[in-house]
Design a protein around this motif. Structure first.
Motif, PDB file in Angstrom:
ATOM      1  N   LYS A 319       0.842  -1.209   0.000  1.00 12.19           N
ATOM      2  CA  LYS A 319       0.000   0.000   0.000  1.00 12.19           C
ATOM      3  C   LYS A 319       0.878   1.260   0.000  1.00 12.19           C
ATOM      4  N   LYS A 342      -5.187   1.852  -4.002  1.00  8.40           N
ATOM      5  CA  LYS A 342      -4.793   2.154  -2.609  1.00  8.40           C
ATOM      6  C   LYS A 342      -6.003   2.043  -1.669  1.00  8.40           C
ATOM      7  N   SER A 346      -6.579  -0.421   1.442  1.00  5.01           N
ATOM      8  CA  SER A 346      -6.919   0.131   2.777  1.00  5.01           C
ATOM      9  C   SER A 346      -8.116  -0.591   3.358  1.00  5.01           C
TER      10      SER A 346
END
Ligand code: ZN
Length: 389
Positions: A319, A342, A346
């Protein structure tokens, strides 16, 4: 029912032997007949599934002699395993009342009765029983452990500390670790009122009982930080690394703050680089990358990141790598695509537990000093591996 009958076979055999032996010694036929009647009545009740009446008759019929004690304990333990606590209690209480039993059996009866009370949630009665056994060779350690469990459940930290002398005498590491955490609990309360001296005294006591309690150093760092004593706070954080490398990732941000207050960033990142080399922790890696980026450039940081990911791939590391790509990307469409990736990562990380208990494997997104499942102290630590550190 079948299990109980099977268990009572040795009791019946013991009873037969007892009656046989006594018949040689005694000629009191009327007493014998009375016992025999009670015994057969007890069995009749048992067969007709009236267990409470059966127990009353059997307890009365089976005079507790050395030979039948084990069978009584086995019967009571079976009741407890089946969750029939009232019946287990009845048998154990009956055993406790037998004044002629040898000390070993008497202590076992008191201990088992205390366990019944504990299982029934009658903490005060269990506590009184365990207290009686503190000087027992066979049950002293077990009783101390149970008492500490009771005080942990009732959050009676001060009462647990009254057992300090007895615990030190046992040299039992788990009990000493528990005692250190009782001090830490009191220190946490004192910390809320910012009682500097009291907190330090309590934590020094904690470390005296268990020099490996990273919780004590973690709390000590808080109070030093609150009083702008950053050098001391930094020392506490370094001690935590030595005490528990698995827990350390959780203190990196606080440690960075304290070093930066001392204008000692270089020293901090040198330390973090050492941590990364020794543990390959993702938190340490991400922290160190910010230093590489600020002292060199983004390209150098990316180069370091790629090498690290190849060495030890983690989702959190990936990430961060995507984030670095976004910073460098000039095309708006590429940045948007990377942002979607991303966010997906997450979300994936957010549903994964951050902590796992090293004793029982319990997973949690929140940190607890005492595991909510097995109640062991300081065993919840950041998860290692692909989805963790
Ligand atoms: Zn656990």
């Amino acid at each position: 029912m079948l299990e109980l009958l099977f268990l009572l076979l040795p009791v019946a055999m013991g009873y037969g032997w007892f009656m046989g032996r006594n018949s040689v010694k005694q000629n009191d036929h009327s007493a014998k007949q009375a016992l025999s009647k009670k015994y057969s009545t007890g069995l009749n009740y048992l067969f007709s599934n009236q267990q409470d009446k059966a127990i009353d008759y059997l307890l009365e019929a089976l005079k507790v002699e050395d030979d039948s004690v084990e069978a009584h304990f086995a019967m009571a333990n079976l009741f407890r395993r089946r969750g029939e606590l009232d019946r287990a209690l009845k048998v154990h209480e009956h055993l406790v009342q037998q004044k002629h039993l040898p000390t070993k059996d008497k202590q076992q009866a008191v201990f088992e009765l205390a366990k019944d009370f504990l299982s029934a949630g009658l903490f005060d009665r269990a506590e009184a029983m365990f207290q009686k056994l503190l000087k027992s060779k066979a049950y002293g350690l077990k009783s101390l452990t149970s008492l500490m469990q009771i005080y942990q459940s009732t959050k009676d930290w001060q009462q647990g500390i009254t057992l300090k002398k007895a615990i030190i005498k046992t040299r039992d590491k788990k009990l000493l670790h528990s005692l250190a955490n009782f001090y830490c609990e009191l220190a946490t309360l004192a910390l809320e009122d910012d009682q500097f001296i009291e907190v330090l005294e309590l934590l020094e006591n904690a470390l005296l009982q268990d020099p490996n309690s990273c919780r004590a150093n973690w709390l000590m760092a808080q109070i030093y930080e609150n009083h702008q004593q950053y050098t001391e706070a930094c020392q506490c954080y370094r001690d935590i690394y030595q005490q528990d490398k698995d827990f350390f990732p959780d203190v990196i941000d606080k440690m960075r703050h304290c070093y930066s207050q001392l204008d000692a960033d270089e020293e901090f990142y040198k330390f973090i680089r050492q941590v990364y080399d020794e543990t390959a922790s993702t938190s340490a890696l991400i922290c160190y990358l910010s230093y590489v980026e600020s002292t060199h450039n983004l390209a150098k940081a990316k180069e370091f990141m790629l090498l690290s990911l190849k060495r030890r791939p983690t989702i959190r590391g990936f990430k961060h790598f995507v984030k670095m790509q976004m910073t460098e990307s000039e095309q708006e469409s590429t940045t948007e695509n990377l942002d979607v990736i991303k966010q997906l990562i997450s979300e994936y990380i957010n549903v994964k537990p951050r902590y796992s208990c090293r004793t029982c494997g319990f997973n949690s997104g929140t940190h607890y000093w005492s595991c909510p499942s097995c109640h062991d102290w300081e065993k919840l630590k950041p998860v290692r591996g692909l989805e963790g550190e």
